[in-house]
Design a protein around this motif. Structure first.
Motif, PDB file in Angstrom:
ATOM      1  N   LEU A 295      59.398  99.432 -84.404  1.00  0.00           N
ATOM      2  CA  LEU A 295      61.020  99.165 -84.304  1.00  0.00           C
ATOM      3  C   LEU A 295      60.568  97.029 -84.379  1.00  0.00           C
ATOM      4  O   LEU A 295      59.258  97.125 -83.760  1.00  0.00           O
ATOM      5  N   SER A 296      61.089  96.462 -85.068  1.00  0.00           N
ATOM      6  CA  SER A 296      60.798  94.757 -84.229  1.00  0.00           C
ATOM      7  C   SER A 296      60.741  94.458 -82.842  1.00  0.00           C
ATOM      8  O   SER A 296      61.879  95.155 -82.273  1.00  0.00           O
ATOM      9  N   LYS A 297      60.246  93.870 -82.377  1.00  0.00           N
ATOM     10  CA  LYS A 297      60.279  93.253 -80.538  1.00  0.00           C
ATOM     11  C   LYS A 297      61.693  92.836 -81.038  1.00  0.00           C
ATOM     12  O   LYS A 297      62.552  92.764 -80.222  1.00  0.00           O
ATOM     13  N   ASP A 298      62.044  92.044 -82.075  1.00  0.00           N
ATOM     14  CA  ASP A 298      63.645  91.481 -81.960  1.00  0.00           C
ATOM     15  C   ASP A 298      64.581  93.211 -81.609  1.00  0.00           C
ATOM     16  O   ASP A 298      65.725  93.022 -80.627  1.00  0.00           O
ATOM     17  N   GLN A 299      64.489  93.567 -82.523  1.00  0.00           N
ATOM     18  CA  GLN A 299      65.150  95.061 -82.079  1.00  0.00           C
ATOM     19  C   GLN A 299      65.213  95.567 -81.175  1.00  0.00           C
ATOM     20  O   GLN A 299      66.709  95.802 -80.538  1.00  0.00           O
ATOM     21  N   SER A 304      67.446  96.625 -75.732  1.00  0.00           N
ATOM     22  CA  SER A 304      67.883  96.986 -74.638  1.00  0.00           C
ATOM     23  C   SER A 304      68.363  95.952 -74.321  1.00  0.00           C
ATOM     24  O   SER A 304      69.222  96.860 -73.221  1.00  0.00           O
ATOM     25  N   LYS A 305      69.509  95.369 -74.604  1.00  0.00           N
ATOM     26  CA  LYS A 305      70.750  94.576 -74.571  1.00  0.00           C
ATOM     27  C   LYS A 305      71.335  95.347 -74.444  1.00  0.00           C
ATOM     28  O   LYS A 305      72.873  95.040 -73.511  1.00  0.00           O
ATOM     29  N   GLU A 331      55.375  94.431 -72.831  1.00  0.00           N
ATOM     30  CA  GLU A 331      55.529  93.511 -73.576  1.00  0.00           C
ATOM     31  C   GLU A 331      56.578  93.108 -74.539  1.00  0.00           C
ATOM     32  O   GLU A 331      56.795  92.759 -74.618  1.00  0.00           O
ATOM     33  N   ALA A 332      57.059  94.484 -75.237  1.00  0.00           N
ATOM     34  CA  ALA A 332      57.692  94.876 -75.936  1.00  0.00           C
ATOM     35  C   ALA A 332      59.591  94.907 -75.809  1.00  0.00           C
ATOM     36  O   ALA A 332      60.368  93.959 -75.785  1.00  0.00           O
ATOM     37  N   PHE A 333      59.468  95.339 -74.609  1.00  0.00           N
ATOM     38  CA  PHE A 333      60.909  94.927 -73.619  1.00  0.00           C
ATOM     39  C   PHE A 333      60.955  93.533 -72.741  1.00  0.00           C
ATOM     40  O   PHE A 333      60.196  93.106 -72.639  1.00  0.00           O
ATOM     41  N   PRO A 334      62.494  93.324 -72.517  1.00  0.00           N
ATOM     42  CA  PRO A 334      62.843  91.488 -72.098  1.00  0.00           C
ATOM     43  C   PRO A 334      61.816  92.065 -70.439  1.00  0.00           C
ATOM     44  O   PRO A 334      62.046  93.191 -70.340  1.00  0.00           O
ATOM     45  N   ARG A 335      61.992  91.364 -70.359  1.00  0.00           N
ATOM     46  CA  ARG A 335      61.173  90.746 -68.597  1.00  0.00           C
ATOM     47  C   ARG A 335      62.132  91.313 -67.624  1.00  0.00           C
ATOM     48  O   ARG A 335      63.352  91.502 -67.462  1.00  0.00           O
ATOM     49  N   PHE A 337      63.170  94.390 -67.785  1.00  0.00           N
ATOM     50  CA  PHE A 337      63.800  95.587 -68.252  1.00  0.00           C
ATOM     51  C   PHE A 337      63.303  96.875 -67.925  1.00  0.00           C
ATOM     52  O   PHE A 337      64.742  98.138 -67.319  1.00  0.00           O
ATOM     53  N   LEU A 338      62.048  97.595 -67.733  1.00  0.00           N
ATOM     54  CA  LEU A 338      61.833  98.842 -66.962  1.00  0.00           C
ATOM     55  C   LEU A 338      62.838  99.086 -65.492  1.00  0.00           C
ATOM     56  O   LEU A 338      62.846 100.487 -65.854  1.00  0.00           O
ATOM     57  N   GLU A 339      62.230  98.002 -64.541  1.00  0.00           N
ATOM     58  CA  GLU A 339      62.468  97.943 -63.940  1.00  0.00           C
ATOM     59  C   GLU A 339      63.820  98.234 -63.423  1.00  0.00           C
ATOM     60  O   GLU A 339      64.417  99.025 -62.561  1.00  0.00           O
ATOM     61  N   ARG A 340      64.439  97.077 -64.352  1.00  0.00           N
ATOM     62  CA  ARG A 340      66.000  97.278 -63.734  1.00  0.00           C
ATOM     63  C   ARG A 340      66.987  98.664 -64.154  1.00  0.00           C
ATOM     64  O   ARG A 340      67.945  99.223 -63.110  1.00  0.00           O
ATOM     65  N   VAL A 341      66.323  99.728 -65.500  1.00  0.00           N
ATOM     66  CA  VAL A 341      67.321 100.486 -66.086  1.00  0.00           C
ATOM     67  C   VAL A 341      66.221 101.520 -65.448  1.00  0.00           C
ATOM     68  O   VAL A 341      66.901 103.484 -65.815  1.00  0.00           O
ATOM     69  N   LYS A 342      65.333 102.046 -64.339  1.00  0.00           N
ATOM     70  CA  LYS A 342      64.851 102.935 -63.268  1.00  0.00           C
ATOM     71  C   LYS A 342      65.731 104.057 -62.692  1.00  0.00           C
ATOM     72  O   LYS A 342      66.604 103.707 -61.810  1.00  0.00           O
TER      73      LYS A 342
END
Length: 473
Positions: A295-299, A304-305, A331-335, A337-342
């Motif tokens: 996947l590209s960074k945009d994808q 994620s959105k 770096e690949a995900f929105p700032r 994001f990983l914390e918000r979906v934990k």
């Protein structure tokens, strides 16, 4: 050049024989055991179904030789050790180019810019394969795409050769129809189509030079096959496309089943599976785009959105190419994001036990690029599909899933780009809205039908192979 744009032509033969199955026949009593040499292309998506078919045919009074590169055989030894007692692995000697050492003799490892070099090396292996044929003297050779030279090599020796297609019959019948009639307007199944932006996607990103090909559909893969063509599929799912392909190529197209490896008890527990086991039934979305697409960074940002717009549990497998191996998940995900979906979602870098996840009752859908292996695995385990096709045969497979009522396709813009908003709509259709239960019910019924026909289809494959072997004795 790519298979879906190179297309060709062919005899429908039906000879009644006694059933030759796994449970014993008159032929088995005579201890006739034919030797079959299987020769898949170097891609993991080809090697895996070929080996699955090898396992099942080895239980039907056939001795299987399985030929591939050293790196692919090493992978088989690690993951399929128990099945090797009835299958002999045969190493294909591939020349090493400076930019393509032996550890890159598989599409699973090779970076996209070296795809052409890998195919070049594969074409240079003809002398090695010829030597293998001369030493083993098989009764039949089973060949793959990019190998139209194989039937030409073995035919003068009186050895029949059969093409085994790892792509679905719907894709083949669609493109064969265009090749035969010059357009798609008369194709009888209007539910299958390509949008304008998808037509370019069926071509390979690099020009692949293949020597000694026939000017025929798919470079002669079907027309050169001895009387029959084997295809990964099931009459329970894609019968009308199998029949149409038989009509177009004038050969009997024989489905081998979906060739899904039964995952029960064959994988050790992992953190991912332990996490999944604590979720509710059919509550979790599995997201994976195959072993050879990045996947590209945009994808990644749009997916994620979409996940943040709907409150659904998820397991997301993300792979980075060799060129991007310095990129971290953060770096690949929105700032943030990983914390918000934990808690409701986990992101896996590189690999996850896909079959084990799909067979888990807590998995409610599979967001997939719709490669044929992923589609068939999802169908086998009755998991609805959220289709996000990218290229090659994937758009056709996505429409096939929608037509069967076992999934939904994420709507993309005219430029072919999907958005987070559209992904979230599709997720809600499967997990929240009433349509989801109907999709789930159809997926269960289709899975049952496919499994019921599995053994019968494999018996038919073994019967046809033995018929060809006997005919040439």
């Amino acid at each position: 050049m790519h298979m879906y744009m190179h297309t060709h032509t062919h005899i429908y033969i039906c000879i009644p024989l006694k059933k030759i199955g796994a449970r014993g026949t008159s032929m088995e009593k005579e201890q006739v055991k034919f030797r079959i040499l299987m020769f898949p292309y170097l891609s993991y998506s080809h090697v895996y179904p070929y080996f699955e078919l090898a396992k099942r045919l080895s239980n039907r009074n056939l001795h299987i030789y399985f030929c591939s590169s050293a790196i692919n055989l090493e992978s088989i030894k690690k993951t399929m050790q128990k099945q090797l007692s009835s299958i002999e692995l045969v190493e294909l000697n591939l020349p090493s180019l400076p930019e393509l050492p032996p550890d890159l003799h598989t599409t699973k490892n090779v970076p996209p810019n070296l795809t052409s070099a890998l195919l070049q090396v594969f074409q240079m292996s003809r002398s090695s394969f010829s030597e293998i044929v001369n030493n083993l003297k098989p009764d039949l050779v089973m060949y793959d795409y990019f190998e139209s030279w194989v039937p030409k090599l073995v035919s003068p020796q009186g050895i029949p050769s059969v093409y085994f297609a790892t792509v679905g019959a719907a894709t083949f019948s669609y493109f064969h129809h265009i090749y035969t009639y010059g357009n798609v307007s008369t194709f009888p199944f209007k539910e299958l189509y390509l949008l304008e932006h998808e037509k370019e996607g069926v071509k390979s990103p690099v020009e692949l030079e293949i020597e000694d090909v026939d000017q025929d559909f798919a470079d002669g893969m079907l027309s050169l096959s001895s009387e029959i063509v084997l295809i990964k599929g099931s009459k329970g799912f894609d019968a009308k496309y199998i029949d149409h392909l038989s009509f177009l190529c004038q050969k009997r197209v024989v489905p081998v089943g979906l060739l899904v490896h039964d995952s029960k008890g064959n994988e050790k527990n992992s953190d991912i599976l332990q996490w999944l086991s604590k979720k509710e039934r059919s509550s979790t979305l599995f997201i994976c785009f195959g072993s050879e697409y990045f996947l590209s960074k945009d994808q990644i940002q749009e997916i994620s959105k979409g996940l943040e717009l709907c409150d659904v549990n998820f397991i997301w497998v993300v792979k980075f190419s060799v060129q991007d191996d310095c990129i971290t998940l953060e770096e690949a995900f929105p700032r943030g994001f990983l914390e918000r979906v934990k808690g409701r979602g986990i992101v896996v870098d590189g690999w996850a036990p896909q079959s084990k996840i799909l067979s888990n009752p807590n998995t409610g859908a599979f967001a997939s690029h719709c490669g044929w292996s992923s589609v068939t695995e999802s169908l086998y385990y009755s998991v609805p599909i959220i289709a996000m096709p990218i290229r090659y045969d994937q758009p056709i497979n996505a429409r096939l899933v929608v037509e069967a009522g076992v999934g939904v396709e994420v709507v993309k813009g005219q430029d072919g780009v999907f958005t987070g908003e559209e992904l979230s709509k599709s997720i809600r259709k499967v997990f929240v809205e009433r349509t989801g239960e109907d999709i789930r019910s159809k997926a269960r019924k289709l899975s049952e039908k496919i499994k019921e026909e599995e053994e019968q289809e494999l018996d038919e494959v073994a019967e046809q192979i033995m018929r060809l072997c006997l005919k040439n004795k």
